[in-house]
Design a protein around this motif. Sequence first.
Motif, PDB file in Angstrom:
ATOM      1  N   PRO A   1       0.839  -1.200   0.000  1.00  0.00           N
ATOM      2  CA  PRO A   1       0.000   0.000   0.000  1.00  0.00           C
ATOM      3  C   PRO A   1       0.871   1.245   0.000  1.00  0.00           C
ATOM      4  O   PRO A   1       2.003   1.241   0.500  1.00  0.00           O
ATOM      5  CB  PRO A   1      -0.803  -0.125   1.298  1.00  0.00           C
TER       6      PRO A   1
ATOM      7  N   HIS B   1       1.879   4.263  -8.831  1.00  0.00           N
ATOM      8  CA  HIS B   1       1.734   3.154  -7.882  1.00  0.00           C
ATOM      9  C   HIS B   1       0.861   2.037  -8.432  1.00  0.00           C
ATOM     10  O   HIS B   1       1.269   0.864  -8.469  1.00  0.00           O
ATOM     11  CB  HIS B   1       1.143   3.673  -6.568  1.00  0.00           C
ATOM     12  N   ASP B   2      -0.341   2.369  -8.878  1.00  0.00           N
ATOM     13  CA  ASP B   2      -1.331   1.350  -9.228  1.00  0.00           C
ATOM     14  C   ASP B   2      -1.107   0.725 -10.604  1.00  0.00           C
ATOM     15  O   ASP B   2      -1.663  -0.347 -10.882  1.00  0.00           O
ATOM     16  CB  ASP B   2      -2.737   1.954  -9.199  1.00  0.00           C
TER      17      ASP B   2
END
Length: 242
Positions: free
Chosen positions: A45, A66-67
């Motif tokens: 995360p 990030h994703d």
Amino acid sequence: MNRRHSLKLLAGAAGALAASGLIGRSAVLAQTAPAQPSGPFKLPPLGYAFSALEPHIDARTMEIHHDRHHAAYVNNANQLAARWAELGKMPIETILSDLSKVPESVRTGVRNNVGGDWNHTFFWELMTPGGPKEPSGELKAAIDTSFGSVNAMADKVNAAGGGRFGSGWAWLVVNKDKKLDVISTANQDTPLELGAKAVLGVDVWEHAYYLKYQNRRADYLKAWWNTVNWDKAGANFKKAMT
């Protein structure tokens, strides 16, 4: 109205709604999100909101970085682990410290994707909203001894990042002699292979800054220092010196 005409109208309406923003962006993004295959590597995360580092790094960049980008490295690493079982059993740092021990058939993939996973995990943890503006304690003293000041050190890191041709990273590291040094690595190479231990590192791939800064890498590097988690950098330094 026949069935074919009805389907065309529905498809056109959905496209118009998406273009107008009436369909939520998250729904559109979900269509392009990379699959998450099972395996030993997990996307960590972020630890803070995508918008938490604004105005220095924009929310959309953080979300995609990030994703999408980091997630792709994780997915690829899991696919490599399916081909070489030891990859999922050994510490990442051990693997990346000596890539010559990785089978040649997966070595390039491990360098790029496991390296990318390690680099980005390090990067996310090194940034924080509202942290201290400069280092303290042992790290501050070591920086002053090695570079003269924090600003001089930052200038050297910025020069390393700005001078990196193409994609890569700029790092403040503890080298083999237990001295602070500034280095740059290409692509997703890590300091580990050089026998160095990272204190801080900044991503200078275009995907890290291009939406906000376009080709102004120097502006991104200057702004990035406002996001540094100096408490984490201090902990990194302490660990590297032990």
